[in-house]
Write an enzyme that holds these catalytic residues in place. Structure first.
Site, PDB file in Angstrom:
ATOM      1  N   LYS A  35       0.845  -1.207   0.000  1.00 16.95           N
ATOM      2  CA  LYS A  35       0.000   0.000   0.000  1.00 16.95           C
ATOM      3  C   LYS A  35       0.876   1.251   0.000  1.00 16.95           C
ATOM      4  O   LYS A  35       2.089   1.168   0.258  1.00 16.95           O
ATOM      5  CB  LYS A  35      -0.919  -0.026   1.224  1.00 16.95           C
ATOM      6  N   TYR A 243      16.670  29.482  11.043  1.00 21.95           N
ATOM      7  CA  TYR A 243      15.470  30.236  11.416  1.00 21.95           C
ATOM      8  C   TYR A 243      15.263  30.200  12.928  1.00 21.95           C
ATOM      9  O   TYR A 243      15.397  29.135  13.548  1.00 21.95           O
ATOM     10  CB  TYR A 243      14.234  29.610  10.776  1.00 21.95           C
TER      11      TYR A 243
HETATM   12  C1  LIG Z   1      -0.581  -1.908   6.825  1.00 19.58           C
HETATM   13  C2  LIG Z   1      -1.135  -3.248   7.145  1.00 19.58           C
HETATM   14  C3  LIG Z   1      -0.301  -4.364   7.217  1.00 19.58           C
HETATM   15  C4  LIG Z   1       1.217  -4.259   7.190  1.00 19.58           C
HETATM   16  O1  LIG Z   1       1.666  -3.755   8.431  1.00 19.58           O
HETATM   17  P1  LIG Z   1       3.236  -3.595   8.779  1.00 19.58           P
HETATM   18  O2  LIG Z   1       3.246  -3.094  10.185  1.00 19.58           O
HETATM   19  O3  LIG Z   1       3.750  -2.551   7.848  1.00 19.58           O
HETATM   20  O4  LIG Z   1       3.875  -4.895   8.585  1.00 19.58           O
HETATM   21  C5  LIG Z   1      -0.884  -5.610   7.360  1.00 19.58           C
HETATM   22  N1  LIG Z   1      -2.226  -5.743   7.459  1.00 19.58           N
HETATM   23  C6  LIG Z   1      -3.054  -4.677   7.445  1.00 19.58           C
HETATM   24  C7  LIG Z   1      -4.519  -4.883   7.593  1.00 19.58           C
HETATM   25  C8  LIG Z   1      -2.542  -3.396   7.297  1.00 19.58           C
HETATM   26  O5  LIG Z   1      -3.367  -2.342   7.290  1.00 19.58           O
END
Ligand SMILES: *Cc1c(COP(=O)(O)O)cnc(C)c1O
Length: 349
Positions: A35, A243
């Site tokens: 994702k 800054y």
């Molecule tokens: C994002 C996600 C994962 C992966 O999680 P990580 O902590 O990056 O390994 C797995 N299952 C679901 C449902 C997620 O939303």
């Protein structure tokens, strides 16, 4: 030679992490989570390399991510599951791209059943209280081929929520004896055999983050962000830098101005504790601005303009940088912007 900030994505290291996770998951299918454009690293190159290593199913969050991934995978017959599920009206697009929604509300199940007869993937909530059907709602669904849930505290092995969620997920599994079961993401894989079931869904540990939010010897660095020194200067006691006089020298010191900043993905809040690395020497950050980071080169006074400072990578681990910013590795990766020049090592053809 690169003159500007540069992001190196080592797909050989990604492949090694995939196999390390597969070994740890001992027989469970490893279904990578790609994702948010593969956690910012490029879902296409990441998924193509993982396919070459044997991955056959992938998870994305959004429908649009699934469509892009299908295009990137070309004729590879991968299963792509969409965690958002089947939002109303999404059927045609899901079908056109050959995507499998992970149904997570009763409304989605009703909608999908109205347009499709085949087996379904469902997300059951076991206590995280994010996405998911209740066990009662799920129990009424026929034809479930994958039943999944997600853990809320897996990075803390002793946390009682893990055992509670596991007990609940066992009830889910008992309700769907013919379905495949999936509970764990990166952290859950390391909670022990009880948590592995048929499929695991790692994201961050593929990309170099440790399963417990600290660097882990079993997981290698995938991403290196480096940037050149633009200028070296000597400060007198009392000289202020940046800054709002973000840093004031208490004594004479030599500093370097590095051509990377929060527009490249190093969070501004990292300035107080993080450090860059050059030639094996740690160069503490003093000030982080949009385009420049000022570092203390007292330990490396001969550093010169053009020398490249590692801001994130094998010496400056993702989890450490995240900790200095009060964040998690996931957020650091997805915030690495498009400005740094990208190169991939070990791309699958
Ligand atoms: C994002 C996600 C994962 C992966 O999680 P990580 O902590 O990056 O390994 C797995 N299952 C679901 C449902 C997620 O939303």
């Amino acid at each position: 030679m690169a003159a500007e900030s540069r992001l190196t994505i080592d797909l050989d290291a990604l492949a090694a992490n995939f196999h390390a996770l597969a070994a740890q998951a001992a027989g469970a299918e490893v279904a990578p989570v790609v994702k948010a454009d593969g956690y910012g690293l490029g879902a296409g190159p990441v998924a193509r390399r993982l396919w070459a290593e044997g991955a056959r199913s992938f998870f994305v969050a959004r429908l649009s991510e699934g469509e892009a991934l299908r295009t990137a995978l070309g004729d590879r017959a991968a299963t792509i599951r969409v965690l958002d599920g089947a939002t109303l009206g999404a059927h045609a697009r899901l079908k056109a791209a050959g995507l499998t929604p992970v149904l997570s509300t009763a409304e989605q199940v009703g909608y999908w059943r109205g347009v499709e007869a085949g087996p379904v993937s469902v997300h059951v909530d076991t206590g995280m209280n994010r996405l998911g059907l209740s066990l009662e709602e799920a129990a009424a669904i026929p034809g479930v081929e994958l039943a999944m849930s997600h853990l809320g505290n897996a990075a803390e092995p002793g946390h009682p929520r893990n055992a509670a969620q596991l007990a609940c997920f066992r009830e889910v599994r008992a309700r769907f004896p013919d379905a495949r079961a999936s509970l764990s993401a990166s952290a859950g894989i390391f909670l022990g055999p009880d948590y592995r079931f048929d499929m695991v869904r790692p994201g961050i540990s593929l990309y170099g983050g440790g399963p417990r939010e600290t660097p882990d010897a079993r997981i290698g660095a995938v991403v290196t962000l480096d940037a050149p020194i633009l200028q070296v200067r000597d400060l007198k006691a009392g000289d202020a830098v940046g800054y709002g006089a973000m840093f004031t020298a208490a004594r004479p010191m030599r500093v370097a101005v590095v051509g990377g900043g929060y527009a490249d993905g190093v969070l501004r809040t990292s300035h107080a504790q993080a450090a860059g690395w050059l030639g094996g020497v740690r160069l503490p950050f003093l000030v982080v601005t949009m385009d420049m980071i000022v570092v203390d080169i007292g330990e490396l006074p001969n550093a010169r303009p053009g020398d490249r400072v590692e801001l994130l990578g094998p010496h400056a681990p993702l989890d450490d940088l995240a900790a200095t910013a009060g964040s998690v590795a996931h957020e650091i990766l997805v915030r690495i912007s498009g400005r740094a020049e990208r190169r991939y090592l070990g791309e699958a053809v």
